[in-house]
Design an enzyme around this catalytic site. Structure first.
Site, short mmCIF file in Angstrom:
data_model
loop_
_atom_site.label_atom_id
_atom_site.label_comp_id
_atom_site.label_asym_id
_atom_site.label_seq_id
_atom_site.Cartn_x
_atom_site.Cartn_y
_atom_site.Cartn_z
N HIS A 17 -4.54 -8.40 -16.02
CA HIS A 17 -3.94 -8.28 -14.69
C HIS A 17 -5.03 -7.96 -13.67
CE1 HIS A 17 -1.52 -7.00 -11.32
NE2 HIS A 17 -0.49 -7.61 -11.91
N GLU A 31 -1.65 -15.58 -10.99
CA GLU A 31 -1.28 -14.64 -9.92
C GLU A 31 -2.42 -14.56 -8.90
OE1 GLU A 31 1.74 -11.56 -11.37
OE2 GLU A 31 -0.22 -10.89 -12.06
C1 PEP Z 1 2.16 -8.50 -10.12
O1 PEP Z 1 1.37 -7.61 -9.82
O2 PEP Z 1 2.20 -8.90 -11.29
C2 PEP Z 1 3.01 -9.06 -9.08
C3 PEP Z 1 3.39 -10.28 -9.20
O3 PEP Z 1 3.34 -8.22 -8.02
P1 PEP Z 1 4.26 -8.59 -6.74
O4 PEP Z 1 5.46 -9.35 -7.26
O5 PEP Z 1 4.62 -7.28 -6.14
O6 PEP Z 1 3.42 -9.45 -5.85
#
Ligand code: PEP
Length: 229
Positions: A88, A157
């Site tokens: 992450h 992400e």
């Molecule tokens: C995350 O940190 O995995 C994430 C997707 O956070 P958010 O949905 O708050 O952007």
């Protein structure tokens, strides 16, 4: 579809149990066929009567030992936890986990048969350089990672979209997932400000197999609204 909730440093042992009672009821009552995962903080890990998969946000690549502040597989085994998030961006950026450490964790938990949600994502300055730079950056985050691992799920992400309220555009998600799919034949999740208001358009994008959700997953009503969309 896969719907995964990452609580980060939110919720307590008590509120996690209450959350899971509410979400479990909704998932069961709706005969939900989607795969639902919840990653509570380590202090809230436990055995729960639920079809929802409970995973660890992090663990040290060890069974046990002298690693102050960390947990290993002995602590996860107590609750039958066999799913973990690795890579992450908050761990890479804030906790300074290098690609080498991330790859070491991946190899350790793979060896022990864990299902791994492996996160990758680029910072804004890379996104601003265009698609080619983004893909090059993301592929470098697979260094040392066995992308053929059968229990691998990848979560794309973009760092600039996490917790900012600003999701990547449909075009950005579509082109990035399409490019990733050429290198990794595994389920691909999108994460970054996914919420009830944009979930339909996100899960409608080709090569998106689900979402990893932070902020909008903290309330079981909001998270279930996304699942049922
Ligand atoms: C995350 O940190 O995995 C994430 C997707 O956070 P958010 O949905 O708050 O952007």
């Amino acid at each position: 579809m896969i719907f995964a909730a990452n609580f980060k440093t939110n919720h307590t042992r008590k509120s996690t149990r209450e959350y899971l009672e509410v979400l479990t009821q909704k998932v069961v009552d709706s005969a939900c066929k989607d795969a639902v995962y919840v990653f509570p903080p380590a202090t809230a890990l436990d055995r729960f009567e639920t079809p929802i998969v409970i995973g660890a946000q992090n663990a040290y690549p060890t069974t046990n030992g002298a690693y102050t502040g960390e947990i290993g597989t002995e602590q996860l085994d107590e609750f039958g936890i066999k799913t973990i998030l690795i890579g992450h961006s908050e761990r890479r950026e804030i906790l300074h986990e290098s690609q080498e450490i991330v790859a070491e964790k991946f190899a350790f938990f793979k060896e022990r048969g864990f299902e791994i949600i492996y996160c990758i994502g680029e910072p804004l300055e890379v996104r601003e350089q265009g698609d080619e730079a983004v893909i090059e950056y993301l592929l470098a985050q697979f260094e040392g990672i066995d992308t053929s691992y059968e229990k691998l799920i990848v979560a794309y992400e973009p760092i600039w979209a996490i917790g900012t309220g600003r999701s990547a555009t449909v075009e950005e998600i579509a082109s990035t997932h399409k490019a990733l799919r050429q290198s990794v034949e595994k389920p691909l999740l999108y994460g970054g400000s996914a919420k009830p208001a944009n979930i339909r358009e996100i899960i409608g994008i080709d090569n998106v197999d689900g979402v990893l959700v932070g902020s909008a997953s903290l309330d079981p009503e909001s998270f279930f609204e996304m699942i049922s969309a």
